[in-house]
Design a protein around this motif. Structure first.
Motif, short mmCIF file in Angstrom:
data_model
loop_
_atom_site.label_atom_id
_atom_site.label_comp_id
_atom_site.label_asym_id
_atom_site.label_seq_id
_atom_site.Cartn_x
_atom_site.Cartn_y
_atom_site.Cartn_z
N MET A 36 9.07 13.21 24.76
CA MET A 36 9.75 13.91 23.69
C MET A 36 11.21 13.51 23.63
O MET A 36 11.79 13.03 24.60
N ASN A 37 11.81 13.68 22.47
CA ASN A 37 13.19 13.30 22.28
C ASN A 37 14.12 14.15 23.14
O ASN A 37 13.86 15.31 23.42
N LYS A 38 15.25 13.56 23.52
CA LYS A 38 16.23 14.27 24.31
C LYS A 38 16.77 15.46 23.51
O LYS A 38 17.11 15.34 22.35
N GLY A 39 16.86 16.62 24.18
CA GLY A 39 17.40 17.79 23.51
C GLY A 39 16.39 18.55 22.67
O GLY A 39 16.75 19.50 22.00
N SER A 40 15.13 18.13 22.71
CA SER A 40 14.10 18.81 21.91
C SER A 40 13.20 19.64 22.80
O SER A 40 13.00 19.35 23.98
N ASN A 41 12.65 20.69 22.22
CA ASN A 41 11.71 21.56 22.91
C ASN A 41 10.33 21.43 22.28
O ASN A 41 10.20 21.11 21.09
N LEU A 42 9.33 21.71 23.07
CA LEU A 42 7.98 21.87 22.56
C LEU A 42 7.74 23.36 22.41
O LEU A 42 7.80 24.11 23.40
N ILE A 43 7.50 23.82 21.19
CA ILE A 43 7.25 25.23 20.94
C ILE A 43 5.78 25.41 20.61
O ILE A 43 5.29 24.91 19.59
N VAL A 44 5.06 26.09 21.48
CA VAL A 44 3.63 26.34 21.30
C VAL A 44 3.45 27.69 20.61
O VAL A 44 4.11 28.68 20.96
N VAL A 45 2.58 27.72 19.61
CA VAL A 45 2.30 28.94 18.87
C VAL A 45 0.81 29.24 18.97
O VAL A 45 -0.02 28.41 18.62
N SER A 46 0.48 30.43 19.48
CA SER A 46 -0.90 30.89 19.47
C SER A 46 -0.89 32.36 19.09
O SER A 46 0.13 33.04 19.20
N ALA A 47 -2.01 32.87 18.63
CA ALA A 47 -2.06 34.25 18.16
C ALA A 47 -1.70 35.24 19.26
O ALA A 47 -1.02 36.24 19.02
N VAL A 48 -2.17 34.96 20.47
CA VAL A 48 -1.96 35.87 21.60
C VAL A 48 -1.36 35.10 22.76
O VAL A 48 -1.81 34.00 23.09
N LEU A 49 -0.35 35.67 23.39
CA LEU A 49 0.20 35.05 24.60
C LEU A 49 -0.83 35.11 25.73
O LEU A 49 -1.66 36.03 25.77
N PRO A 50 -0.75 34.17 26.66
CA PRO A 50 -1.74 34.13 27.76
C PRO A 50 -1.40 35.12 28.87
O PRO A 50 -1.27 34.76 30.03
N ILE A 51 -1.25 36.40 28.49
CA ILE A 51 -0.87 37.40 29.48
C ILE A 51 -1.73 38.65 29.33
O ILE A 51 -2.33 38.88 28.29
N HIS A 52 -1.74 39.44 30.39
CA HIS A 52 -2.42 40.74 30.37
C HIS A 52 -1.44 41.77 30.92
O HIS A 52 -0.95 41.65 32.05
N ILE A 53 -1.10 42.76 30.10
CA ILE A 53 -0.15 43.80 30.49
C ILE A 53 -0.91 45.04 30.94
O ILE A 53 -1.80 45.52 30.23
N THR A 54 -0.59 45.54 32.13
CA THR A 54 -1.20 46.78 32.62
C THR A 54 -0.10 47.77 32.99
O THR A 54 1.02 47.38 33.33
N LYS A 55 -0.43 49.04 32.93
CA LYS A 55 0.51 50.11 33.28
C LYS A 55 -0.15 51.02 34.31
O LYS A 55 -1.22 51.56 34.08
N GLU A 56 0.50 51.16 35.44
CA GLU A 56 -0.03 52.01 36.51
C GLU A 56 1.11 52.82 37.11
O GLU A 56 2.13 52.27 37.53
N LYS A 57 0.95 54.15 37.10
CA LYS A 57 1.96 55.07 37.61
C LYS A 57 3.31 54.86 36.93
O LYS A 57 4.37 54.87 37.58
N GLY A 58 3.22 54.61 35.62
CA GLY A 58 4.44 54.47 34.84
C GLY A 58 5.11 53.11 34.92
O GLY A 58 6.13 52.88 34.26
N GLU A 59 4.56 52.19 35.71
CA GLU A 59 5.14 50.86 35.88
C GLU A 59 4.26 49.81 35.23
O GLU A 59 3.04 49.82 35.39
N TYR A 60 4.91 48.87 34.52
CA TYR A 60 4.18 47.79 33.87
C TYR A 60 4.09 46.57 34.79
O TYR A 60 5.01 46.31 35.57
N SER A 61 2.99 45.87 34.66
CA SER A 61 2.86 44.57 35.35
C SER A 61 2.26 43.57 34.37
O SER A 61 1.55 43.94 33.43
N VAL A 62 2.57 42.31 34.58
CA VAL A 62 2.13 41.24 33.68
C VAL A 62 1.44 40.17 34.49
O VAL A 62 1.94 39.73 35.54
N GLN A 63 0.27 39.72 34.02
CA GLN A 63 -0.46 38.64 34.66
C GLN A 63 -0.88 37.62 33.61
O GLN A 63 -1.14 37.97 32.46
N ILE A 64 -0.93 36.35 34.01
CA ILE A 64 -1.46 35.31 33.13
C ILE A 64 -2.96 35.52 32.99
O ILE A 64 -3.67 35.72 33.97
N SER A 65 -3.46 35.47 31.76
CA SER A 65 -4.87 35.74 31.48
C SER A 65 -5.70 34.47 31.59
O SER A 65 -5.22 33.37 31.32
#
Length: 488
Positions: A1-30
């Motif tokens: 890729m060209n210098k100074g450029s980014n690759l921006i990936v777009v998908s409908a859903v991020l590859p994560i799973h958010i859970t909430k336990e005892k008021g605290e959130y955690s995030v995991q890659i799905s």
């Protein structure tokens, strides 16, 4: 890729799973096919990934958790918020209630509600605005799947000049099916705003070009293979065939250390099915075919079992509830009729398999059966091949899965609608000369090793940036009838 450029990936859903336990959130890659594929492609690249996080409201604390989890995998994750109405009408309505069934030949499941189309446009517009806020003109926007046919059109309306690439992970329908969509012309014209459009097979590309030829005026074809280039409204658009694959070495190395002691079906010859609960997977047809196999070939009673794992479907639609009920009834009926106190012919696993369990099943099962009614690619067969370190297994593969275009010469191709034919294919697999099966598996493994996930990602990105690509697998637009009828 060209210098100074980014690759921006777009998908409908991020590859994560958010859970909430005892008021605290955690995030995991799905887990998931697209997630696994892109993780390998984006590794060590300067990449940003945007998508919905799976929750209506994203707090600053949750954003930080998502950001930090993405950094561990080598890319930056940016969540886009959607309203409850957008979630229902964009996902369950237009994407999964119209495009998914139509593109998989299940038109009777389509619900053509005008408000779904409105939501689809609004979400595409929202993602375009988000891209504008985080990107520069040097970035490449790599968009994934049927949720974003209109995205580059809205980028253009915002005055953004960005290099854009699109990949469709599902099949593209023939004109007869596609023409039934009320917004067919808008969809095609939206897609033609991309700089590169990628498909799994030549047949998908042919259907797309046929639809353009019928519905869009002013399109000129400049070149054909390996990349088709067309001219439309003063722009050049590349249209390519890039069959997605897997990380061969990752699956192979994990299979090499997998222990036979952990294999739970040592006393049987095992046919393995790994599927998601979906009407596209040919699950009912598979059980009926296995039942017919047991009827025709009683010599395999108490010797062969079907181990069928079925992961739940996140789509909240009535079709899946009905399928689950019919499937479980058919499995219970088959086990009740043929089973004995010491032999259950179908082992039903209604869950998402843990990775170590999956690898163990892939390595030591005698055959893997992919019975798709229609599939863009289906990576299960490729994962199974990569885990066959002793080269002893066999792949039974639907001719309607995208993978059949690549693997047709060495897999046992079946028509999922042909109950008799599938039962006979099972018989051939368990009666075949072991040396012949080894030769076929060696060829399958060589192909997957050569055309792995790195090949897929690099080829798309290099094509998008204008570099010459010369190494393409040998694929055919259609599978000749005489090839299908050849015995395995």
């Amino acid at each position: 890729m060209n210098k100074g450029s980014n690759l921006i990936v777009v998908s409908a859903v991020l590859p994560i799973h958010i859970t909430k336990e005892k008021g605290e959130y955690s995030v995991q890659i799905s887990p998931g096919g697209l997630v696994t594929a892109l993780k390998q492609v984006l590794h060590r690249r300067k990449a940003l990934w945007i998508g919905w996080a799976g929750s209506e409201k994203i707090t600053p604390k949750m954003k930080n958790l998502i950001f930090e989890e993405g950094k561990k995998e080598g890319f930056l994750l940016y969540p886009v918020s959607l309203t409850e109405k957008e979630i229902d009408h964009f996902f369950n309505g237009f994407s999964n209630g119209i495009i998914w069934p139509m593109f998989h030949t299940f038109q009777s499941y389509c619900r053509f509600e005008p408000e779904y189309w409105t939501a689809y446009k609004e979400v595409n517009k929202k993602f375009a605005r988000y891209i504008k806020s985080i990107s520069t003109e040097n970035d490449l926007i790599w968009v994934h799947d049927y949720h974003f046919f209109l995205l580059p059109e809205f980028l253009k309306k915002l005055g953004l000049k960005r290099k854009t690439a699109f990949f469709l992970h599902i099949p593209f329908p023939n004109p007869e099916l596609f023409f039934k969509i009320p917004w067919r012309v808008e969809i095609l014209k939206g897609l033609l705003n991309y700089d590169l459009i990628g498909f799994h097979t030549f047949l998908d590309r042919k259907h797309f070009l046929d639809c353009i030829d019928e519905l869009v005026d002013g399109v000129n074809v400049l070149s054909t293979d390996p990349i088709t280039e067309i001219k439309y409204e003063g722009r050049s658009i590349k249209i390519g065939v890039f069959p997605i694959s897997i990380d061969f070495e990752y699956y192979n190395s994990n299979a090499e250390v997998s222990s036979y002691e952990n294999f739970p079906y040592k006393n049987y010859r095992v046919v393995l099915g790994i599927d998601r609960l979906d009407y596209t997977k040919g699950l009912l047809q598979k059980i009926k075919s296995f039942r017919r196999f047991l009827e025709k070939y009683p010599q395999f009673h108490k010797k062969v079992i079907l181990v069928q794992a079925i992961a739940p479907n996140i789509k909240k639609l009535p079709e899946y509830d009905e399928l689950k009920k019919d499937l479980e009834h058919l499995i219970a009926e088959t086990n009740g009729y043929f089973g004995t106190p010491d032999w259950t012919p179908i082992h039903y696993l209604p869950k998402r398999m843990k990775f170590r369990e999956l690898i163990n099943l892939y390595r030591y099962s005698d055959a893997c059966w992919v019975n798709s009614i229609k599939d863009g690619m289906n990576l299960v067969g490729k994962e199974y091949i990569a885990c066959q370190v002793e080269n002893k297994g066999a792949l039974i593969l639907s001719e309607f899965a995208g993978a059949a275009a690549e693997l047709k010469d060495y897999a046992c191709l079946v028509n999922p609608y042909d109950i008799e034919g599938c039962s006979e294919a099972l018989h051939r697999v368990f009666s075949k000369d072991p040396n012949m099966k080894i030769k076929k598996m060696i060829n399958l493994r060589n192909h997957i090793k050569r055309y792995d996930i790195s090949w897929w990602g690099n080829t798309i990105l290099e094509t998008a940036f204008g570099k010459k690509i010369v190494d393409f697998p040998e694929l055919e637009e259609d599978i000749p009838l005489h090839e299908l009828l050849k015995s395995f």
